[in-house]
Design an enzyme around this catalytic site. Structure first.
Site, PDB file in Angstrom:
ATOM      1  N   GLU A  77      -7.443 -21.311  -0.538  1.00  0.00           N
ATOM      2  CA  GLU A  77      -8.473 -22.027   0.220  1.00  0.00           C
ATOM      3  C   GLU A  77      -9.335 -21.084   1.048  1.00  0.00           C
ATOM      4  OE1 GLU A  77      -7.065 -25.135   2.866  1.00  0.00           O
ATOM      5  OE2 GLU A  77      -9.125 -25.777   3.191  1.00  0.00           O
ATOM      6  N   ASP A 104      -2.621 -23.215  -0.808  1.00  0.00           N
ATOM      7  CA  ASP A 104      -3.147 -23.659   0.483  1.00  0.00           C
ATOM      8  C   ASP A 104      -2.236 -23.068   1.558  1.00  0.00           C
ATOM      9  OD1 ASP A 104      -4.199 -24.887   2.673  1.00  0.00           O
ATOM     10  OD2 ASP A 104      -4.486 -26.818   1.667  1.00  0.00           O
ATOM     11  N   ILE A 106      -2.208 -23.170   4.839  1.00  0.00           N
ATOM     12  CA  ILE A 106      -1.752 -24.236   5.754  1.00  0.00           C
ATOM     13  C   ILE A 106      -2.460 -25.509   5.311  1.00  0.00           C
ATOM     14  CG2 ILE A 106      -1.586 -25.129   8.108  1.00  0.00           C
ATOM     15  CD1 ILE A 106      -1.949 -22.374   9.240  1.00  0.00           C
ATOM     16  N   ASP A 107      -1.709 -26.443   4.792  1.00  0.00           N
ATOM     17  CA  ASP A 107      -2.312 -27.748   4.510  1.00  0.00           C
ATOM     18  C   ASP A 107      -1.966 -28.642   5.693  1.00  0.00           C
ATOM     19  OD1 ASP A 107      -3.818 -29.495   2.779  1.00  0.00           O
ATOM     20  OD2 ASP A 107      -1.981 -30.672   2.739  1.00  0.00           O
ATOM     21  N   THR A 109      -4.278 -28.188   8.629  1.00  0.00           N
ATOM     22  CA  THR A 109      -4.702 -27.252   9.685  1.00  0.00           C
ATOM     23  C   THR A 109      -5.017 -27.982  10.994  1.00  0.00           C
ATOM     24  OG1 THR A 109      -5.546 -25.719   8.044  1.00  0.00           O
ATOM     25  CG2 THR A 109      -6.369 -25.434  10.271  1.00  0.00           C
ATOM     26  N   ASP A 232      -5.152 -28.501  -2.235  1.00  0.00           N
ATOM     27  CA  ASP A 232      -4.483 -29.540  -1.444  1.00  0.00           C
ATOM     28  C   ASP A 232      -3.443 -30.286  -2.279  1.00  0.00           C
ATOM     29  OD1 ASP A 232      -6.257 -29.189   0.825  1.00  0.00           O
ATOM     30  OD2 ASP A 232      -7.763 -30.384  -0.225  1.00  0.00           O
TER      31      ASP A 232
HETATM   32  P1  2AM Z   1      -6.395 -28.673   5.089  1.00  0.00           P
HETATM   33  O1  2AM Z   1      -5.607 -28.983   6.278  1.00  0.00           O
HETATM   34  O2  2AM Z   1      -5.818 -27.584   4.251  1.00  0.00           O
HETATM   35  O3  2AM Z   1      -7.847 -28.449   5.380  1.00  0.00           O
HETATM   36  C1  2AM Z   1      -6.316 -34.420   5.326  1.00  0.00           C
HETATM   37  O4  2AM Z   1      -6.987 -35.594   5.062  1.00  0.00           O
HETATM   38  C2  2AM Z   1      -6.273 -33.548   4.081  1.00  0.00           C
HETATM   39  O5  2AM Z   1      -7.607 -33.184   3.703  1.00  0.00           O
HETATM   40  C3  2AM Z   1      -5.532 -32.249   4.305  1.00  0.00           C
HETATM   41  O6  2AM Z   1      -4.747 -32.003   3.171  1.00  0.00           O
HETATM   42  C4  2AM Z   1      -6.641 -31.226   4.486  1.00  0.00           C
HETATM   43  O7  2AM Z   1      -6.315 -29.928   4.100  1.00  0.00           O
HETATM   44  C5  2AM Z   1      -7.669 -31.774   3.546  1.00  0.00           C
HETATM   45  N1  2AM Z   1      -8.997 -31.281   3.881  1.00  0.00           N
HETATM   46  C6  2AM Z   1      -9.498 -31.026   5.098  1.00  0.00           C
HETATM   47  N2  2AM Z   1     -10.766 -30.583   5.023  1.00  0.00           N
HETATM   48  C7  2AM Z   1     -11.071 -30.578   3.715  1.00  0.00           C
HETATM   49  C8  2AM Z   1     -12.239 -30.231   2.994  1.00  0.00           C
HETATM   50  N3  2AM Z   1     -13.342 -29.811   3.597  1.00  0.00           N
HETATM   51  N4  2AM Z   1     -12.210 -30.331   1.650  1.00  0.00           N
HETATM   52  C9  2AM Z   1     -11.087 -30.766   1.031  1.00  0.00           C
HETATM   53  N5  2AM Z   1      -9.948 -31.100   1.667  1.00  0.00           N
HETATM   54  C10 2AM Z   1      -9.940 -31.015   2.985  1.00  0.00           C
HETATM   55 CA    CA Z   2      -5.668 -25.273   4.420  1.00  0.00          CA
END
Ligand code: 2AM
Ligand code: CA
Length: 284
Positions: A77, A104, A106-107, A109, A232
């Site tokens: 990512e 990913d 940190i999923d 974040t 994700d």
């Molecule tokens: P992340 O924490 O790695 O950004 C929450 O609804 C989910 O959406 C999380 O798995 C988060 O992953 C993901 N997410 C957040 N921002 C995003 C983005 N811009 N595009 C795709 N996924 C996103």
């Molecule tokens: Ca992430």
């Protein structure tokens, strides 16, 4: 140092062992940084965040993987610009690679930033476009979810099995509120409005990868989300499939790496959930 059989490759560990090792190491490190990160950067919107811990975790994982498998491709990512177009293009550019690691670091974040203990490291390996290894590690609970294509999925060494609910009315369903508040959020809110009265209850906990792991473990009956990226979902979808569940896009087409609008369930209520989202105009 080489193992004498595979020049340039340190050791001769299996793909899965390397994935587990990377996820555990990164997860332990991330946990030490909870509440102690130094910089917070806003990406596409105030709900799309990155810290130096995301970047450090990805660097650690990339280095370890490429030490073991220097010929493999790596899609993480933090190596991709923010936004749907960049994420689509990065996958398109790489999905023909024979071995592609999809990471990913940190999923969840946003949860990490707020100290809400629902975030994971997600590591998948795709072979010719198909996920063959998926590992999701939750450092807050020290739970490691592992799946190998055709060999089942495990947590704490125990085989996982999806839940047995046969209808939405008996189901605990999760979703995610997308970072894209212009396009994706209004669509998702239609789904929430339609589904909330039809299910036992909804959960929105902020990590797609961990929601998928919970579907695999039978702790959730199903999950859907609009506008996700390959990293994700890649590991979590294999967890669900190898636990007897089903994964598709929101129109019901079977999961592939390019899916962005995902539905994952125990299989038994899959069609009902897809139909309800369709009826609500919430498929994205
Ligand atoms: P992340 O924490 O790695 O950004 C929450 O609804 C989910 O959406 C999380 O798995 C988060 O992953 C993901 N997410 C957040 N921002 C995003 C983005 N811009 N595009 C795709 N996924 C996103
Ligand atoms: Ca992430």
């Amino acid at each position: 140092m080489t193992d004498g059989r595979n020049d340039g490759v340190v050791g001769s560990k299996s793909f899965t062992a390397v994935a587990i090792n990377c996820a555990a190491k990164a997860g332990e490190w991330i946990k030490t940084k909870l509440g102690a990160y130094a910089s917070l950067t806003i990406k596409s919107s105030t709900s799309d965040l990155v810290t130096e811990v995301d970047k450090g975790s990805e660097k650690l994982i990339r280095r370890l993987i490429l030490t073991h498998f220097p010929d493999h491709a790596f899609l993480g990512e933090e190596g991709v610009e923010a936004g749907a177009a960049a994420s689509r293009k990065a996958l398109e550019d790489m999905q023909e690679e024979e071995y592609l690691w999809i990471v990913d670091p940190i999923d969840g974040t946003t949860n990490f930033v707020h100290g809400f203990p629902f975030f994971v490291v997600s590591i998948a390996l795709a072979y010719k476009g198909e996920v063959i290894v998926g590992v999701v590690y939750d450092p807050s609970r020290d739970e490691l979810f592992v799946a190998e294509k055709g060999k089942g999925a495990y947590v704490h060494g125990n085989r996982m099995q999806v839940s047995k609910e046969t209808s939405l009315s008996d189901s605990l369903i999760a979703t995610g509120f997308p970072a894209d508040q212009q396009m994706a959020l209004p669509i998702n809110l239609k789904g929430v409005q339609a589904l909330a009265p039809q299910v036992r209850n909804l959960r929105v906990a902020g990590s797609a990868a961990l929601h998928l792991a919970y579907v695999a473990a039978g702790r959730l009956s199903g999950f859907w989300e609009i506008g996700l990226s390959s990293w994700d979902m890649a590991a979590g979808t294999l967890l669900v499939q190898e636990s007897g569940g089903h994964v598709s896009d929101t129109s019901g087409i079977g999961y592939h790496l390019g899916v962005r609008n995902v539905v994952a369930t125990n299989g038994l209520l899959h069609d009902e959930l897809v139909a309800a989202l369709g009826k609500a105009g919430a498929t994205g």
